[in-house]
Design an enzyme around this catalytic site. Structure first.
Site, mmCIF file in Angstrom:
data_model
loop_
_atom_site.group_PDB
_atom_site.id
_atom_site.type_symbol
_atom_site.label_atom_id
_atom_site.label_comp_id
_atom_site.label_asym_id
_atom_site.label_seq_id
_atom_site.Cartn_x
_atom_site.Cartn_y
_atom_site.Cartn_z
ATOM 1 N N GLY A 116 54.319 -6.770 4.629
ATOM 2 C CA GLY A 116 55.461 -7.476 4.016
ATOM 3 C C GLY A 116 56.730 -7.241 4.831
ATOM 4 O O GLY A 116 57.449 -8.184 5.188
ATOM 5 N N HIS A 117 56.988 -5.966 5.141
ATOM 6 C CA HIS A 117 58.151 -5.641 5.973
ATOM 7 C C HIS A 117 58.046 -6.342 7.343
ATOM 8 O O HIS A 117 59.027 -6.874 7.869
ATOM 9 C CB HIS A 117 58.223 -4.130 6.243
ATOM 10 C CG HIS A 117 58.448 -3.283 5.025
ATOM 11 N ND1 HIS A 117 57.511 -2.380 4.577
ATOM 12 C CD2 HIS A 117 59.494 -3.174 4.184
ATOM 13 C CE1 HIS A 117 57.985 -1.757 3.513
ATOM 14 N NE2 HIS A 117 59.179 -2.211 3.246
ATOM 15 N N ILE B 202 54.560 -11.202 0.556
ATOM 16 C CA ILE B 202 53.270 -11.048 1.237
ATOM 17 C C ILE B 202 52.343 -10.245 0.323
ATOM 18 O O ILE B 202 52.753 -9.214 -0.233
ATOM 19 C CB ILE B 202 53.438 -10.339 2.598
ATOM 20 C CG1 ILE B 202 54.420 -11.114 3.493
ATOM 21 C CG2 ILE B 202 52.093 -10.158 3.296
ATOM 22 C CD1 ILE B 202 53.981 -12.506 3.888
ATOM 23 N N ARG C 137 54.972 1.469 -2.701
ATOM 24 C CA ARG C 137 54.547 2.232 -3.881
ATOM 25 C C ARG C 137 53.068 2.023 -4.213
ATOM 26 O O ARG C 137 52.524 2.775 -5.025
ATOM 27 C CB ARG C 137 55.413 1.873 -5.092
ATOM 28 C CG ARG C 137 56.820 2.423 -4.996
ATOM 29 C CD ARG C 137 57.574 2.328 -6.314
ATOM 30 N NE ARG C 137 58.819 3.069 -6.284
ATOM 31 C CZ ARG C 137 60.021 2.532 -6.046
ATOM 32 N NH1 ARG C 137 60.131 1.241 -5.823
ATOM 33 N NH2 ARG C 137 61.101 3.290 -6.043
ATOM 34 N N GLN D 61 69.980 4.776 -5.198
ATOM 35 C CA GLN D 61 69.377 3.690 -5.977
ATOM 36 C C GLN D 61 68.229 4.173 -6.859
ATOM 37 O O GLN D 61 67.605 3.380 -7.556
ATOM 38 C CB GLN D 61 68.932 2.537 -5.080
ATOM 39 C CG GLN D 61 67.754 2.832 -4.179
ATOM 40 C CD GLN D 61 67.550 1.717 -3.169
ATOM 41 O OE1 GLN D 61 68.339 1.527 -2.243
ATOM 42 N NE2 GLN D 61 66.488 0.942 -3.344
HETATM 43 P P1 AMP Z 1 61.720 -1.644 0.725
HETATM 44 O O1 AMP Z 1 61.318 -0.849 1.916
HETATM 45 O O2 AMP Z 1 60.729 -1.611 -0.387
HETATM 46 O O3 AMP Z 1 63.130 -1.372 0.280
HETATM 47 O O4 AMP Z 1 61.715 -3.155 1.209
HETATM 48 C C1 AMP Z 1 62.475 -3.589 2.311
HETATM 49 C C2 AMP Z 1 62.486 -5.085 2.360
HETATM 50 O O5 AMP Z 1 61.150 -5.589 2.460
HETATM 51 C C3 AMP Z 1 63.078 -5.701 1.077
HETATM 52 O O6 AMP Z 1 63.857 -6.824 1.425
HETATM 53 C C4 AMP Z 1 61.850 -6.103 0.309
HETATM 54 O O7 AMP Z 1 62.070 -7.168 -0.593
HETATM 55 C C5 AMP Z 1 60.918 -6.526 1.437
HETATM 56 N N1 AMP Z 1 59.526 -6.479 0.977
HETATM 57 C C6 AMP Z 1 58.904 -5.463 0.347
HETATM 58 N N2 AMP Z 1 57.639 -5.809 0.013
HETATM 59 C C7 AMP Z 1 57.465 -7.085 0.433
HETATM 60 C C8 AMP Z 1 56.385 -8.028 0.390
HETATM 61 N N3 AMP Z 1 55.224 -7.710 -0.173
HETATM 62 N N4 AMP Z 1 56.569 -9.246 0.921
HETATM 63 C C9 AMP Z 1 57.760 -9.584 1.499
HETATM 64 N N5 AMP Z 1 58.812 -8.746 1.582
HETATM 65 C C10 AMP Z 1 58.675 -7.522 1.065
#
Ligand code: AMP
Length: 282
Positions: A36-37, A176, A187, A61
């Site tokens: 996703g990232h 994703i 998580r 947060q």
């Molecule tokens: P995080 O590391 O969880 O703070 O996420 C960093 C960025 O990646 C944020 O903009 C999230 O929305 C995005 N993100 C996390 N999971 C996904 C996913 N499965 N698909 C697309 N973007 C994601």
């Protein structure tokens, strides 16, 4: 690929790139990176001349009793992954670098943060907007990429950028998913195989909502009842909220018109997971 831990140094590097006329694309993350990232980074690589990302697990947060201490971290593995994704700069500050002892300023976006996750995580979005504002001031991007998986976060950041006249284009990217439909999330690492199977009800329930909507159902109550029923079939999954909201204001709606979001948050054991889909008339 450069790794920078000091805010001042990051600012200097970004300023140089800007003077050279380069477009800076930025993907903020909390690390423990997954596909996703990487999809956000891929788009950033396409649209920017310089691709910067940040890896920072932001303490402000997380609420008391949440998972800040045990949030998964693996910087070495993350750096390996992003090298292959064409990242130019990784900003990895320490908590001390971001929040010095006298720190006392925050950014609050008022209305769109009230509903959904704002109810059970009352200070979460203040932490998010404050750190993202700081990261924007440090990385100085032209473009910033956020996932729709965290839909309320995306809307909140867009609102902040508009309200504070930040000269940054915020780009929302599709969620994703794993092959079986589970939204990718750092998580998910908390889930054993039994729980992993049970949380699939989340995706199934959203699929059902989409199906009902496709058949012409417009009553939020009717759709929500069905979504709840599917999630509640799994004994160990408890619902934090299941809501249908206006896709822009994030206020609850009774009747779906135009564009709505159906958003779900559940707990399974100590793990809190969220997901959503957009319901939109063709
Ligand atoms: P995080 O590391 O969880 O703070 O996420 C960093 C960025 O990646 C944020 O903009 C999230 O929305 C995005 N993100 C996390 N999971 C996904 C996913 N499965 N698909 C697309 N973007 C994601």
């Amino acid at each position: 690929m450069e790794i920078i831990a000091q805010a001042k140094e990051m600012q200097r590097r970004s300023e140089q790139r800007r003077r050279e006329g380069m477009i800076i694309a930025f993907v903020p993350t909390m690390g423990y990176l997954h596909t996703g990232h990487l999809s956000l980074m891929r788009e950033g690589r396409k649209r920017g001349d310089v691709l910067a990302i940040s890896i920072f697990v932001n303490p402000t947060q997380f609420g008391p009793g949440e998972d800040y201490g045990r949030y998964p971290r693996d910087l070495k593995q993350d750096l390996k992954l992003v090298q292959g994704a064409g990242v130019d700069i990784v900003f990895t500050p320490s908590a001390q670098e971001m929040y010095s002892d006298g720190f006392q300023t925050s950014v609050d976006v008022e209305r769109v943060t009230q509903n959904l996750c704002g109810i059970s995580r009352p200070h979460h979005f203040r932490g998010v907007t404050t750190v993202v504002a700081k990261l924007f001031n440090i990385v100085k991007p032209h473009l910033a990429f956020f996932g729709q998986k965290d839909y309320q976060q995306l809307i909140t950041i867009k609102q902040m950028v508009e309200d504070l006249n930040m000269d940054i284009e915020v780009i929302g990217m599709p969620t994703i998913r794993e092959p079986d439909g589970l939204a990718m999330s750092s998580r998910n690492a908390y889930l054993n195989s039994k729980k992993r199977k049970e949380v699939l009800s989340l995706y199934r329930s959203l699929g059902k909502a989409e199906e009902l909507f496709g058949q012409g159902e417009r009553s939020a109550a009717t759709i929500l009842q069905e979504v709840r029923r599917i999630i509640e079939q799994e004994n160990s999954v408890t619902i934090d909220y299941v809501k249908i909201c206006d896709a822009r204001t994030l206020e609850d709606i009774d009747e779906i018109k135009g564009e709505a979001v159906i958003a779900v948050a559940v707990k399974i054991g100590k793990t809190r997971l969220i997901d959503n889909i957009i319901l939109k008339e063709e």
